[in-house]
Design an enzyme around this catalytic site. Sequence first.
Site, mmCIF file in Angstrom:
data_model
loop_
_atom_site.group_PDB
_atom_site.id
_atom_site.type_symbol
_atom_site.label_atom_id
_atom_site.label_comp_id
_atom_site.label_asym_id
_atom_site.label_seq_id
_atom_site.Cartn_x
_atom_site.Cartn_y
_atom_site.Cartn_z
ATOM 1 N N GLU A 1 0.963 -1.230 0.035
ATOM 2 C CA GLU A 1 0.126 0.160 0.037
ATOM 3 C C GLU A 1 0.862 1.192 0.113
ATOM 4 O OE1 GLU A 1 -2.348 -0.412 3.585
ATOM 5 O OE2 GLU A 1 -3.404 -2.070 3.023
ATOM 6 N N LYS B 1 2.332 4.814 1.802
ATOM 7 C CA LYS B 1 2.364 5.296 2.866
ATOM 8 C C LYS B 1 2.024 6.681 2.944
ATOM 9 C CE LYS B 1 5.167 5.009 7.187
ATOM 10 N NZ LYS B 1 5.245 6.414 7.389
ATOM 11 N N ASP C 1 1.199 10.641 3.881
ATOM 12 C CA ASP C 1 1.820 11.374 4.980
ATOM 13 C C ASP C 1 0.998 12.315 5.638
ATOM 14 O OD1 ASP C 1 4.052 12.052 6.224
ATOM 15 O OD2 ASP C 1 5.261 13.271 4.743
ATOM 16 N N TYR D 1 -7.183 2.103 6.365
ATOM 17 C CA TYR D 1 -6.268 1.251 5.917
ATOM 18 C C TYR D 1 -6.321 -0.035 7.069
ATOM 19 C CZ TYR D 1 -3.027 3.781 8.785
ATOM 20 O OH TYR D 1 -2.246 4.335 10.017
ATOM 21 N N LYS E 1 10.732 3.080 3.171
ATOM 22 C CA LYS E 1 10.676 4.531 3.092
ATOM 23 C C LYS E 1 11.445 5.196 1.521
ATOM 24 C CE LYS E 1 9.100 6.355 6.890
ATOM 25 N NZ LYS E 1 9.785 7.044 7.810
ATOM 26 N N CYS F 1 12.276 51.763 0.082
ATOM 27 C CA CYS F 1 11.178 50.796 -0.947
ATOM 28 C C CYS F 1 11.864 51.049 -2.147
ATOM 29 C CB CYS F 1 9.798 51.675 -1.128
ATOM 30 S SG CYS F 1 8.683 50.732 -2.228
ATOM 31 N N CYS G 1 9.265 53.371 -4.501
ATOM 32 C CA CYS G 1 8.991 54.748 -4.056
ATOM 33 C C CYS G 1 10.149 55.493 -3.268
ATOM 34 C CB CYS G 1 7.617 54.914 -3.228
ATOM 35 S SG CYS G 1 7.371 54.044 -1.756
ATOM 36 N N CYS H 1 6.527 48.529 3.028
ATOM 37 C CA CYS H 1 6.420 49.880 2.461
ATOM 38 C C CYS H 1 5.242 50.380 2.979
ATOM 39 C CB CYS H 1 6.468 50.068 1.018
ATOM 40 S SG CYS H 1 6.096 51.770 0.441
ATOM 41 N N CYS I 1 2.423 54.664 -2.718
ATOM 42 C CA CYS I 1 3.595 53.679 -3.572
ATOM 43 C C CYS I 1 2.983 53.266 -4.760
ATOM 44 C CB CYS I 1 4.010 52.653 -2.663
ATOM 45 S SG CYS I 1 5.369 51.760 -3.436
HETATM 46 S S1 IVH Z 1 -0.256 0.253 8.977
HETATM 47 C C1 IVH Z 1 -0.293 -1.985 12.662
HETATM 48 N N1 IVH Z 1 -0.704 1.351 6.523
HETATM 49 O O1 IVH Z 1 2.581 5.386 8.997
HETATM 50 C C2 IVH Z 1 -0.640 -0.960 11.556
HETATM 51 N N2 IVH Z 1 0.211 2.888 8.340
HETATM 52 O O2 IVH Z 1 5.454 4.968 10.229
HETATM 53 C C3 IVH Z 1 0.354 0.201 11.245
HETATM 54 N N3 IVH Z 1 0.674 5.171 7.675
HETATM 55 O O3 IVH Z 1 1.524 5.429 12.325
HETATM 56 C C4 IVH Z 1 0.111 1.150 10.503
HETATM 57 N N4 IVH Z 1 -0.120 4.850 5.296
HETATM 58 O O4 IVH Z 1 0.416 6.794 10.518
HETATM 59 C C5 IVH Z 1 -0.177 1.647 7.844
HETATM 60 N N5 IVH Z 1 -1.226 2.358 4.291
HETATM 61 C C6 IVH Z 1 -0.738 2.579 5.766
HETATM 62 C C7 IVH Z 1 -0.099 3.655 6.021
HETATM 63 C C8 IVH Z 1 0.324 4.011 7.516
HETATM 64 C C9 IVH Z 1 0.359 5.827 6.345
HETATM 65 C C10 IVH Z 1 1.137 5.771 8.739
HETATM 66 C C11 IVH Z 1 0.406 5.329 9.969
HETATM 67 C C12 IVH Z 1 1.444 5.002 10.996
HETATM 68 C C13 IVH Z 1 2.905 5.448 10.207
HETATM 69 C C14 IVH Z 1 3.869 4.405 10.643
#
Ligand code: IVH
Length: 667
Positions: free
Chosen positions: A114, A116, A118, A224, A312, A406, A409, A424, A429
């Site tokens: 999936e 991740k 932010d 999720y 990451k 400025c 002016c 300014c 101006c």
């Molecule tokens: S699973 C046990 N799935 O990433 C379940 N986390 O670094 C743990 N996050 O605190 C989380 N997208 O806030 C999961 N598709 C995703 C996610 C996700 C973002 C965040 C979540 C977690 C952090 C961990």
Amino acid sequence: MSKTQDIQRIVALRQEIEKHNIAYYEQDAPTIPDDQYDKLVRELADLETKYPETQVENSPTQKVGGRADRRFQQVTHIRQLLSLSNAFSLEELADFLRRTQQPVDGKTMDYIFEHKIDGLTVALTYENGVLQLGATRGDGFVGENVTDNIKTIKGLPLTLKDNLPKLVVRGEAYMSKAHFAVLNAQRDERGETVFANPRNAAAGSLRQLDAAITAERELEVLIYDIVYIEGKTFLTHEEELSYLREQGFPINPLFKRVATIAEIDDFISYWQEQRHSLPFEIDGLVLKVNQLAARDQLGNTAKAPRGAIAYKFPAEEVETKLLDIEISLGRTGVLTPTAILDPVPVAGSIISRASLHNADLIRERDLRIGDAVMIRKAGDVIPEVVRALTEKRTGAEKIFAMPALCPECSMPIVQPEGEVAHRCVNNDCPSRHREKLIYFVSSGGMDIDGLGPQVVMQLLNSGLAVSPADLYTLKREDLLALERMGEKSVDNLLQAIAASKSNPGYRLLTALGIPLVGEKAAKLLAGYFPNIDSVLTATVEQLTAIPEIGEKMAASIHQWYEKEENRILINKLKELGVNTTLGGETLAGDDLRFQGMTFVVTGTMETMTREEIKSLIAYYGGKATDSVSKKTNYVVVGENAGSKREKALDLHIPVLTEQEFLAMIEK
Ligand code: IVH
């Protein structure tokens, strides 16, 4: 209690509660303890129930969230909300596969990959299919109750299809990149600090004490995980996701079932490249064991499940050179420094400029002209200079200073106390006229087609238009004399200008460029006032009685209208036929017995405050002003009334005691 007394009490309560709200939300300085505040709200709600005709949308009892929780209440999660361990390479993911791979009921396992997202974790508790609690993650054990704010999130179901006794889901609340860009642009324009990235913006928005602010920030959520469920079981994570979707939860459909390291590698390469095309920011991917039995068997470490891992992405910062720092002037006189960069590709586009917002930021990041710098896109959209590579300095770099005069002016530049911005302050101006005019005609303002910054400059330089009102007196032959203006474009332009006269009034209210009054506020005001004049002459009390309009905005409106040039502008625009009606209703009730009447309230009253009396006057459609003139109909006097009473007697204007005034509204 008579009905009049009850109505007085309603008016007084509304004012008092709003005052506490402002002290609490806007000034962070609560004036009364919670229980007393709650009592006031309850009393008001009871009275409003007794007199349904007094119920109005902007009553403090109708606001989302009211103000029940002052500080957020702490809530203990039903299960610990775990975090994830991280992997930074394909090798580490291969190790994860080896660690987790095990037969389940004789079959091989697979994984769900999936995005991740932010943002920040939220845990949502549904009881019998109804959302009961929304909480932040906190330390994983105890989070904060942000239910009212969570409820403002678009697309989040408040009720589910099934009414399972209890369901706790986990997801990520986030701000889309598009909304993040708009929010920061607005904040920048108002001289407020900008959010560094959508994650910070989302976190700041969700932890607002005023749910109305959260609502304005337009957060979104993707679910999720199921943290806890009663009355249903699943075999795989994929089944859980489909169930969540069926129940009406927003889930990210872009996940993929994978089984081999080659498939994992493909997914990573694809999304590393394509991540910028997503509407939300991601900082990586999450690989999860699909079979729940296997996940259970693997168990957890103290902080993270062993059956899932985050991959990451490497940070996408790019090195370039800070060639120069350019200053531009805005319509309120604010000087904005912009980094001129050696053009480089970042996250899908070529970057050659980045706003540095203000001198503080340049100082804090110690940026010097000539520095090698790292840049990135905040929220994947807005270019940002992150830091200088000080180790690469040669000694030839130049420290930047805001100009003392400025650039347009030559008047002195000032940094008002408590502001990050340099300004300014010369109202004349040339930059002001130009920027105001550009803003007036822009798509956010009157939206006049064919009037871009280039044409505005031509109009200014030729002296044809200095103020926005001049646009409406432009003649065909004047425009034809301008460079690059043919008959057709002149006719189109004149037509667009004429058409803008019948724009909805909120457009004009926005286009005026009153500091803090952007399109959103203008639309809001349009719902409460019949025309622009009534907004500009409204009292602070009337303005701040509107939810989301604070004292700062009210003061800004007053300051703007105090300037003679602005009053003249409004009058001219009206004379020229520009629409100034808004169509809203004032705060008056149905009974307008004081319509067309002007009151002055002076001295110390016996049972009410002056402000309460003024709001009763407004409620019944009248107007309260500060000074007595021939136009005043009544002067309401209390003790120590002084010169206003004298003047009223001189002018033979009826003088009322508090009791006599109250008798006027007794039915
Ligand atoms: S699973 C046990 N799935 O990433 C379940 N986390 O670094 C743990 N996050 O605190 C989380 N997208 O806030 C999961 N598709 C995703 C996610 C996700 C973002 C965040 C979540 C977690 C952090 C961990």
